[in-house]
Design a protein around this motif. Structure first.
Motif, PDB file in Angstrom:
ATOM      1  N   PHE A   1       0.676  -1.150   0.053  1.00 24.64           N
ATOM      2  CA  PHE A   1      -0.124  -0.028   0.026  1.00 24.64           C
ATOM      3  C   PHE A   1       0.909   1.207  -0.003  1.00 24.64           C
ATOM      4  N   CYS A   2       1.871   1.265   0.866  1.00 26.77           N
ATOM      5  CA  CYS A   2       2.777   2.505   0.969  1.00 26.77           C
ATOM      6  C   CYS A   2       3.615   2.833  -0.460  1.00 26.77           C
ATOM      7  N   GLU A   3       3.565   1.772  -1.274  1.00 28.11           N
ATOM      8  CA  GLU A   3       4.232   1.893  -2.387  1.00 28.11           C
ATOM      9  C   GLU A   3       3.158   2.794  -3.368  1.00 28.11           C
ATOM     10  N   THR A   4       2.012   2.115  -3.421  1.00 27.32           N
ATOM     11  CA  THR A   4       0.741   2.645  -3.950  1.00 27.32           C
ATOM     12  C   THR A   4       0.904   4.268  -3.864  1.00 27.32           C
ATOM     13  N   LEU A   5       0.916   4.787  -2.500  1.00 23.19           N
ATOM     14  CA  LEU A   5       0.753   5.917  -2.230  1.00 23.19           C
ATOM     15  C   LEU A   5       1.870   6.596  -2.680  1.00 23.19           C
ATOM     16  N   LYS A   6       3.268   6.132  -2.677  1.00 24.64           N
ATOM     17  CA  LYS A   6       4.376   6.946  -3.191  1.00 24.64           C
ATOM     18  C   LYS A   6       4.199   7.145  -4.874  1.00 24.64           C
ATOM     19  N   GLN A   7       3.481   6.077  -5.438  1.00 21.88           N
ATOM     20  CA  GLN A   7       3.507   6.437  -6.864  1.00 21.88           C
ATOM     21  C   GLN A   7       2.474   7.392  -7.378  1.00 21.88           C
ATOM     22  N   ALA A   8       1.419   7.281  -6.500  1.00 21.94           N
ATOM     23  CA  ALA A   8       0.220   8.422  -6.758  1.00 21.94           C
ATOM     24  C   ALA A   8       0.438   9.670  -6.542  1.00 21.94           C
ATOM     25  N   PHE A   9       1.337   9.791  -5.391  1.00 23.74           N
ATOM     26  CA  PHE A   9       1.644  11.393  -5.064  1.00 23.74           C
ATOM     27  C   PHE A   9       2.896  11.691  -5.914  1.00 23.74           C
ATOM     28  N   HIS A  10       3.512  10.759  -6.482  1.00 17.59           N
ATOM     29  CA  HIS A  10       4.734  10.967  -7.183  1.00 17.59           C
ATOM     30  C   HIS A  10       4.257  11.813  -8.581  1.00 17.59           C
ATOM     31  N   SER A  11       3.230  10.938  -9.000  1.00 19.85           N
ATOM     32  CA  SER A  11       2.750  11.384 -10.316  1.00 19.85           C
ATOM     33  C   SER A  11       1.600  12.590 -10.296  1.00 19.85           C
ATOM     34  N   GLU A  12       1.351  12.824  -8.955  1.00 19.78           N
ATOM     35  CA  GLU A  12       0.552  14.139  -8.633  1.00 19.78           C
ATOM     36  C   GLU A  12       1.413  15.528  -8.923  1.00 19.78           C
ATOM     37  N   ASN A  13       2.699  15.256  -8.746  1.00 15.45           N
ATOM     38  CA  ASN A  13       3.761  16.399  -8.617  1.00 15.45           C
ATOM     39  C   ASN A  13       4.514  16.589 -10.084  1.00 15.45           C
TER      40      ASN A  13
END
Lengths: 319, 319
Positions: free
Chosen positions: A307-319
């Motif tokens: 799950f934490c990797e999912t968050l990382k990717q989601a917020f990486h692509s947000e920026n």
């Protein structure tokens, strides 16, 4: 060979270590592929219980912690001074990668401070948040956040909580395309305090979430949204008020009512800290065996789904 | 000769004018010394009902209002354009001194705007507020304010709400030396968002109130304080959530449970606007006969105790 290691504070909670041991037993007995539990606490207190409850050696590693952080100790100082406390050791194991998740029902403040200082906030996330489960009248389950980590919030933070909550709802609660609602005092855009008024357009424009509008207090237990975002002051008061609904049930001799029972804290499985790079679960001070079992299950799912990797990717692509 | 005149909007509420007429009947039948009711509304609609329910002529004055402000009309414009609406006429009667109080279950926004523009705010009061009754588990009754008039508040305003609520609790709810609590996320001073943190010392130093500390969400239905103050955003969400507890009761077939029934809006008797120079009571849109009767009883008590004069004196001596 079990594939994951979950660290658990054996000394945290009013009924520790007994209820922690019982919770671990319940967890292991229903999971063939159970994780290894790093049981952190006073060896002398926990060893006999682990033996008494026949916890299988393949799944248990006892890690001695000679100190405990009490409920009323100031968190920052306690963490600094008690390096050998169960909470300090738990965060050390998590930060070093030896454990994949950390669970404690001990001093909440120490858990939050420990999380902030030992585990990194995911890049792109302004503030981590804590969430709680909402038992809805129609039998479904929703998520409310923030429930107390951020008493004062900025609109951008609520917008991030909306994405964090959506991802948690999707990956951990298995809610497809979760609807996001903004807790507010009216239905229409433009209603609310300054925070709600300025948050609404951000949520509306956020293409990573499925924003469905404002949610009023009266809709809170209805199925108007799957994820409800609010500031941590309002969220904490609502969380505690929802818990008190169970107190009403007890007072009215209704604790066995199917719906009221869902307000029992033991079903929540603790409060995950969202937005940090590793799974941390904070339990209720009065956690019982079922609560501990549920916390382990949440931690397990957060690890299994990465799950934490999912968050990382989601917020990486947000920026 | 009845000693007081209460203006009531016959057209306000989903079940108006029938339920208003029935409410007036219930009120008059149980009060030998009942007030005169100024029944404002469409003469043709209300006259037959007043006859049908045998409302005694000595207590009824029909005041024709050819217009009605609908629920979804923008308040300020509606009040401006519909001078002959029941709400506009009600405020006119109140402001001119012909009526001693005004009650309506119509457009809430129009009631609030009307109050602010036609009735003076009492000198020394920064912002008027609206309050609701809290049914406590032990059978007692408490007061929560603000419940929505002021979405964003300053600490000085919460401090004034504390005194307004204390006086209402003492004089209208008959609670002696009411304890004041600050809605917050923890028990200790220093907890909370910036508003709560800065409000706490003001309440502590306020010698006109009996401040007993913070009240958490879990204590909300317990008897920790008689008067609970908070900003109108949080208060409105809690108010509506409390109302939804009654929805749970219905869904669980418990609407006749003695305690749950106390969450039924009809028992509240509407929401008084506190801090203005004359009594104004705003009713729930779905008000029934009992709700209207209770609103008239609250208005009557506010007039009989000269409550607004009490406020004037209290805030005069504060300055």
């Amino acid at each position: 060979m079990p594939r994951m290691n979950i660290a658990i504070d054996m000394m945290g909670g009013d009924f520790a270590p007994l209820e922690v041991v019982k919770g671990i037993q319940r967890y292991i007995s229903r999971n063939e592929d159970a994780a290894v539990l790093f049981c952190i606490g006073d060896e002398e207190a926990i060893k006999p219980l682990i033996a008494e409850y026949n916890l299988p050696a393949a799944h248990i590693r006892i890690i001695h912690a000679p100190e405990v952080i009490g409920y009323h100790e100031p968190p920052t100082r306690a963490l600094k001074e008690k390096k050998h406390s169960s909470i300090s050791i738990g965060f050390h194991l998590l930060a070093s990668g030896k454990a994949d998740a950390f669970i404690s029902a001990g001093n909440t403040g120490a858990m939050l401070v420990g999380t902030m200082y030992s585990i990194k906030t995911i890049e792109g996330i302004s503030r981590p948040t804590i969430a709680t489960i909402i038992p809805k009248l129609n039998g479904k389950t929703g998520l409310l956040l923030d429930v107390g980590l951020n008493a004062d919030c900025k609109p951008e933070q609520l917008n991030q909580f909306a994405l964090l909550g959506s991802l948690y709802a999707r990956h951990i609660l298995n809610i497809e395309d979760p609807r996001v609602g903004l807790l507010n005092v009216g239905e229409e855009e433009g209603k609310g305090n300054i925070l709600a008024q300025t948050t609404y357009p951000l949520l509306k424009e956020n293409s990573s979430i499925n924003f469905t509008g404002n949610v009023e207090g009266r809709d809170f237990l209805q199925d108007k949204a799957d994820v409800i975002v609010c500031d941590g002051f309002t969220g904490n008061i609502i969380l505690k008020m929802a818990e008190s609904i169970y107190d009403i049930a007890i007072a009215r001799n209704l604790e066995n009512d199917e719906y009221f029972h869902r307000f029992h804290y033991e079903n929540y499985g603790g409060t995950p800290v969202l937005g940090v790079s590793k799974p941390v679960i904070i339990g209720h001070g009065i956690s019982n065996d079922k609560a501990f079992m549920n916390m382990i299950l949440v931690a397990e799912k957060m690890i299994a789904t990465d799950f934490c990797e999912t968050l990382k990717q989601a917020f990486h692509s947000e920026n």
